[in-house]
Design a protein around this motif. Sequence first.
Motif, PDB file in Angstrom:
ATOM      1  N   THR A  46     102.685  62.128  53.550  1.00 48.57           N
ATOM      2  CA  THR A  46     101.488  61.759  52.783  1.00 48.57           C
ATOM      3  C   THR A  46     100.207  62.401  53.326  1.00 48.57           C
ATOM      4  O   THR A  46      99.120  62.057  52.869  1.00 48.57           O
ATOM      5  N   THR A  47     100.336  63.334  54.261  1.00 43.82           N
ATOM      6  CA  THR A  47      99.142  63.993  54.809  1.00 43.82           C
ATOM      7  C   THR A  47      98.274  64.653  53.736  1.00 43.82           C
ATOM      8  O   THR A  47      97.041  64.522  53.776  1.00 43.82           O
ATOM      9  N   PRO A  48      98.841  65.382  52.756  1.00 43.82           N
ATOM     10  CA  PRO A  48      97.967  65.970  51.723  1.00 43.82           C
ATOM     11  C   PRO A  48      97.114  64.936  50.999  1.00 43.82           C
ATOM     12  O   PRO A  48      95.936  65.182  50.717  1.00 43.82           O
ATOM     13  N   PHE A  49      97.676  63.757  50.720  1.00 47.03           N
ATOM     14  CA  PHE A  49      96.900  62.695  50.070  1.00 47.03           C
ATOM     15  C   PHE A  49      95.817  62.173  51.015  1.00 47.03           C
ATOM     16  O   PHE A  49      94.729  61.803  50.574  1.00 47.03           O
ATOM     17  N   ASP A  50      96.118  62.139  52.306  1.00 50.09           N
ATOM     18  CA  ASP A  50      95.128  61.677  53.276  1.00 50.09           C
ATOM     19  C   ASP A  50      93.984  62.670  53.397  1.00 50.09           C
ATOM     20  O   ASP A  50      92.819  62.281  53.551  1.00 50.09           O
ATOM     21  N   GLN A  57      91.307  76.245  51.078  1.00 48.28           N
ATOM     22  CA  GLN A  57      91.652  76.144  52.492  1.00 48.28           C
ATOM     23  C   GLN A  57      93.102  76.481  52.805  1.00 48.28           C
ATOM     24  O   GLN A  57      93.499  76.496  53.971  1.00 48.28           O
ATOM     25  N   GLY A  58      93.907  76.724  51.764  1.00 46.62           N
ATOM     26  CA  GLY A  58      95.285  77.105  51.966  1.00 46.62           C
ATOM     27  C   GLY A  58      96.177  75.930  52.355  1.00 46.62           C
ATOM     28  O   GLY A  58      95.739  74.783  52.433  1.00 46.62           O
ATOM     29  N   VAL A  59      97.452  76.251  52.620  1.00 50.93           N
ATOM     30  CA  VAL A  59      98.419  75.219  53.007  1.00 50.93           C
ATOM     31  C   VAL A  59      97.985  74.545  54.304  1.00 50.93           C
ATOM     32  O   VAL A  59      98.155  73.338  54.491  1.00 50.93           O
ATOM     33  N   ARG A  60      97.429  75.331  55.196  1.00 47.38           N
ATOM     34  CA  ARG A  60      96.967  74.770  56.474  1.00 47.38           C
ATOM     35  C   ARG A  60      95.903  73.709  56.260  1.00 47.38           C
ATOM     36  O   ARG A  60      95.842  72.703  56.983  1.00 47.38           O
ATOM     37  N   GLY A  61      95.065  73.916  55.265  1.00 45.34           N
ATOM     38  CA  GLY A  61      94.014  72.955  54.987  1.00 45.34           C
ATOM     39  C   GLY A  61      94.535  71.673  54.368  1.00 45.34           C
ATOM     40  O   GLY A  61      94.074  70.579  54.707  1.00 45.34           O
ATOM     41  N   GLN A  74      86.796  79.123  54.617  1.00 44.53           N
ATOM     42  CA  GLN A  74      87.594  77.953  54.945  1.00 44.53           C
ATOM     43  C   GLN A  74      89.031  78.275  55.344  1.00 44.53           C
ATOM     44  O   GLN A  74      89.644  77.547  56.120  1.00 44.53           O
ATOM     45  N   ARG A  75      89.613  79.346  54.825  1.00 43.56           N
ATOM     46  CA  ARG A  75      91.012  79.665  55.087  1.00 43.56           C
ATOM     47  C   ARG A  75      91.214  80.404  56.399  1.00 43.56           C
ATOM     48  O   ARG A  75      92.349  80.575  56.856  1.00 43.56           O
ATOM     49  N   SER A  76      90.147  80.872  57.001  1.00 46.60           N
ATOM     50  CA  SER A  76      90.259  81.737  58.173  1.00 46.60           C
ATOM     51  C   SER A  76      90.663  80.962  59.414  1.00 46.60           C
ATOM     52  O   SER A  76      90.464  79.752  59.524  1.00 46.60           O
TER      53      SER A  76
END
Length: 330
Positions: free
Chosen positions: A253-257, A290-294, A74-76
């Motif tokens: 609020t993207t992380p919550f979304d 998935q990391g910060v990008r995820g 997932q992180r790739s």
Amino acid sequence: ATLPYTGFLAVLLVAAACLPSVGAAAAANPPPKRGIPSMIKASLSQAPVMALTYPIDTIKTRLQIPFGAPSAYQRSASAFKVRRINALQGPYWTGVVASCANQFPTFAIVYSTFEAARNTMEEAFPRQSKHVIDTLAMLIGSVAGSLWSTPCEVVKCTFQSGMYTRSLGGAVRAIYAETGAFGFYQGYTAQLMRDLPLYGVLLGSYETVRDSYINKFLSAKDKKGVTRATRDMTPQEDAALGFVAGAIAGGVTTPFDVVRTQATMRMWGGRPWWSASSSAAMMPRILAEQGVRGIFAGLPARSLYTGLGSAAFFFAYEKFLRLKAASNNK
């Protein structure tokens, strides 16, 4: 089974974190009899814009779905490339009916309930802190709005993710057949965790940006820095500042979304609708897998979509307030 108090505690913590922005925004709101009808009218004006820009939301949702690949993958960079490819493929308008059924009623429910709850608590607890009352009222409004919006979001996500591509009625029947009526509330707590900060940050950032803009560009000051005159904002300026506020709120609020989107997908089929503890625990899990990008997946698209909707809302909102004020002065 025991009720998942962890998730509801997470919602209350989110409410506390939003207290400053909600309180600041509510302090600047117009009086109830003037403001709320204008908010409802503005919500109705916002709906066509949200419908026209719906493909942006579809792309955003697809960027947030990991498509069931192993967690080690997932992180790739390859995993996110696959997400982009899937996101940019049509159809883009699938689920737009569910989205339209969500937009206006939800906004009207949230702010009507917020105002009613705030008035009731101010009368019942006249010595209580205004910020505390405003935060509790916004929490109540968000809970009420999510009761309507969550089923619409669940149906919309099933279309956007490609689970269903046929009729809206077919999707509704399939969800009901697999999970029952409670299946329409999968990810409910995750949605609350998203919506409460969204409304708080949106109102708070709009008032902050608006005050700063008026002070810097629309105010005539003397040599001592004292404001002597202030020019009224134009509708174009209202829309521009609304866009900025919406983009900020959407981005923050993207992380919550992301949690809400993945909670809706992962809780499909088998898990109970009230599995709030799963929703509350998903953010660190997504970050680990998935990391910060995820956890910030779809941020540009979400900021753009929220910004455009917010621009339309505040354009209409301020316009209706001016018309109301002019009517009262006659």
